[in-house]
Design a protein around this motif. Structure first.
Motif, PDB file in Angstrom:
ATOM      1  N   ARG A   1       0.833  -1.191   0.000  1.00 17.83           N
ATOM      2  CA  ARG A   1       0.000   0.000   0.000  1.00 17.83           C
ATOM      3  C   ARG A   1       0.862   1.233   0.000  1.00 17.83           C
ATOM      4  O   ARG A   1       1.920   1.233   0.636  1.00 17.83           O
ATOM      5  CB  ARG A   1      -0.784   0.048   1.300  1.00 17.83           C
ATOM      6  N   VAL A   2       0.423   2.290  -0.674  1.00 19.00           N
ATOM      7  CA  VAL A   2       1.146   3.557  -0.621  1.00 19.00           C
ATOM      8  C   VAL A   2       0.171   4.651  -0.179  1.00 19.00           C
ATOM      9  O   VAL A   2      -0.952   4.724  -0.684  1.00 19.00           O
ATOM     10  CB  VAL A   2       1.763   3.906  -1.992  1.00 19.00           C
TER      11      VAL A   2
ATOM     12  N   ALA B   1       4.657  -2.464   3.544  1.00 18.38           N
ATOM     13  CA  ALA B   1       4.729  -3.856   3.107  1.00 18.38           C
ATOM     14  C   ALA B   1       4.741  -4.757   4.338  1.00 18.38           C
ATOM     15  O   ALA B   1       5.477  -4.484   5.296  1.00 18.38           O
ATOM     16  CB  ALA B   1       5.986  -4.096   2.268  1.00 18.38           C
ATOM     17  N   ASN B   2       3.912  -5.774   4.329  1.00 25.00           N
ATOM     18  CA  ASN B   2       3.821  -6.729   5.452  1.00 25.00           C
ATOM     19  C   ASN B   2       3.596  -6.033   6.789  1.00 25.00           C
ATOM     20  O   ASN B   2       4.171  -6.431   7.800  1.00 25.00           O
ATOM     21  CB  ASN B   2       5.094  -7.593   5.532  1.00 25.00           C
ATOM     22  N   GLY B   3       2.792  -4.995   6.787  1.00 27.29           N
ATOM     23  CA  GLY B   3       2.452  -4.309   8.034  1.00 27.29           C
ATOM     24  C   GLY B   3       3.500  -3.332   8.526  1.00 27.29           C
ATOM     25  O   GLY B   3       3.304  -2.656   9.535  1.00 27.29           O
ATOM     26  N   LEU B   4       4.617  -3.255   7.822  1.00 27.61           N
ATOM     27  CA  LEU B   4       5.696  -2.358   8.264  1.00 27.61           C
ATOM     28  C   LEU B   4       5.888  -1.217   7.265  1.00 27.61           C
ATOM     29  O   LEU B   4       5.483  -1.325   6.097  1.00 27.61           O
ATOM     30  CB  LEU B   4       7.015  -3.134   8.386  1.00 27.61           C
ATOM     31  N   ILE B   5       6.520  -0.151   7.717  1.00 23.27           N
ATOM     32  CA  ILE B   5       6.835   0.960   6.817  1.00 23.27           C
ATOM     33  C   ILE B   5       8.046   0.553   5.978  1.00 23.27           C
ATOM     34  O   ILE B   5       9.135   0.323   6.507  1.00 23.27           O
ATOM     35  CB  ILE B   5       7.116   2.245   7.619  1.00 23.27           C
TER      36      ILE B   5
ATOM     37  N   GLY C   1      -0.860  -0.808   8.725  1.00 24.15           N
ATOM     38  CA  GLY C   1      -1.182  -0.387   7.352  1.00 24.15           C
ATOM     39  C   GLY C   1      -2.567  -0.749   6.873  1.00 24.15           C
ATOM     40  O   GLY C   1      -2.960  -0.415   5.755  1.00 24.15           O
ATOM     41  N   ILE C   2      -3.343  -1.433   7.755  1.00 25.28           N
ATOM     42  CA  ILE C   2      -4.685  -1.886   7.318  1.00 25.28           C
ATOM     43  C   ILE C   2      -5.762  -1.156   8.103  1.00 25.28           C
ATOM     44  O   ILE C   2      -5.648  -1.042   9.327  1.00 25.28           O
ATOM     45  CB  ILE C   2      -4.840  -3.413   7.535  1.00 25.28           C
TER      46      ILE C   2
END
Ligand code: NIG
Ligand code: FE
Length: 398
Positions: free
Chosen positions: A5-6, A33-37, A397-398
């Motif tokens: 996500r961006v 990516a994968n919940g991390l920045i 990120g979600i």
């Protein structure tokens, strides 16, 4: 760079250490990516990002998800009668000595099922979530027997699965001497049975205690902390809230993550905390509700270089306040903290008080816990009490 996500078109307060102020970036991009920045910085410097989704934040402010690093949200019952008794002239300590206070909540919590506790705590968590909180520390301490303390911690653990909120459970068996037990027998049980069980069952990583005239003495807390550390657990302390009993120094001596309340802490206590890296958790809600007049030594903390966090202390007695933002407003108005200090106190310094280095700032490799705000200036978050200015909240990120 392939990411999930961006987030584009936003202004970010990263809260990262080593940057002036709140570490702001105008016109920023955040890739997750994968919940991390995976990447964060000025959009003009962003690498080529391939993402399944791009979210335009419309120029809004983004901060790390807020962290409430001191709460007691798992409890049953109501103590608004004590609010009225205090208005009529009784003190918090008078009420505790007459069998009310913590003991009143213990009676109600012992009678509640794990499902009841989860349901009651969920409503309180939801109130924090709508104001951008993504991590909450949750203490036990209203059972004061093996079964109920463990039930409180299990309920806290379930909140993580059932609510979009990171939960940090803390064992506060040393909150008060249970009304039905002798103090030495209870301390034996705490140190020999409860703490080892909390550690073995991995129900909490931290042990807290209440060092106060109406709770435990310095020697007793020393014993509890020694047992906690022997079991591989970290410690933190309710210190110097109503009297100066040397709590800050004792916390520092045990390398505590934090010492909390601290209204009566001395300059020597502040210096000891600075030396140990112990965070000062400022709790203006309890000060306000109990009509206290002695303020924590904010200037001494500044001078000594103690990191200050701010938390709600959300509990049924001294701080029935389900708002971290209002707590931050009170820290400014009542204690003279600056907006910048309380913003760091709800993010980077609150993470430090929990011993976590993966949250609290927005930097590459940290968790993508974001709060997106519909405000022109970040100061609005604490300068106003009322409807939440939160636009969106992302956990990982979600
Ligand atoms: O942080 N100081 C001790 N514990 C809580 C209050 C507990 C209660 O009154 O139920 C506090 O203020
Ligand atoms: Fe507390």
């Amino acid at each position: 760079m392939q990411v999930d996500r961006v987030f584009t078109n936003c202004r970010v307060a990263t809260m990262a250490a080593g940057h002036p102020g709140l570490g702001t970036i105008d016109r920023a991009t955040i890739a997750v990516a994968n919940g991390l920045i995976a990447w964060i910085g000025p959009s003009a410097e962003a690498p080529a990002l391939a993402a399944s989704e791009t979210i335009d934040l419309g120029g809004r402010w983004v901060t790390p998800g807020l962290i409430d690093c001191h709460t007691h949200i798992v409890f049953a019952g109501d103590r608004s009668d004590e609010f009225e008794r205090r208005l009529a002239g009784e003190t918090y300590a008078d009420i505790a000595r007459s069998g009310g206070g913590i003991a009143a909540t213990v009676r109600a919590t012992r009678a509640a099922s794990e499902n009841d506790l989860v349901r009651l705590a969920s409503a309180r968590l939801d109130a924090l979530a709508v104001e951008g909180v993504t991590t909450v520390e949750v203490k036990s301490g209203y059972g004061l027997d093996v079964e109920t303390e463990l039930r409180q911690l299990r309920a806290a653990g379930r909140l993580l699965a059932e609510r979009a909120m990171r939960i940090e459970p803390t064992f506060l068996g040393a909150h008060a001497v249970p009304p039905d037990m002798d103090r030495t027998a209870y301390l034996d049980r705490l140190c020999n049975e409860m703490i080892p069980r909390v550690a073995a069952e991995k129900l909490a990583g931290v042990v807290d205690a209440f060092q106060e005239s109406i709770a435990f003495s310095a020697d007793e807390v020393d014993r509890v902390f020694t047992a906690a550390r022997a079991a591989g657990l970290k410690v933190k302390l309710h210190a110097d809230q109503l009297t100066d009993s040397g709590g800050a120094a004792l916390a520092a001596r045990h390398q505590a993550l934090s010492a909390d309340h601290l209204e009566y802490t001395s300059e020597a206590g502040a210096a000891a905390m600075a030396e140990a890296g112990t965070v000062a958790v400022i709790l203006p809600g309890a000060f306000f509700m109990l009509k206290e007049t002695q303020k924590p030594p904010i200037e001494a903390f500044r001078k000594a270089g103690v990191s200050m966090a701010v938390a709600s202390d959300l509990n049924p007695g001294s701080a029935p306040i389900a708002s971290l933002r209002v707590s931050a407003t009170m820290a400014c108005v009542l204690f003279g903290m600056t907006v910048e200090e309380v913003m760091l106190g709800m993010t980077r310094h609150a993470a430090k008080a929990l011993g976590r280095s993966d949250i609290g700032t927005l930097e590459t490799g940290k968790r993508a816990d974001l709060a997106v705000w519909s405000v022109d200036r970040l100061a609005e978050l604490v300068a106003k009490i009322g409807p939440t200015p939160l636009h969106a909240r992302y956990l990982g990120g979600i």
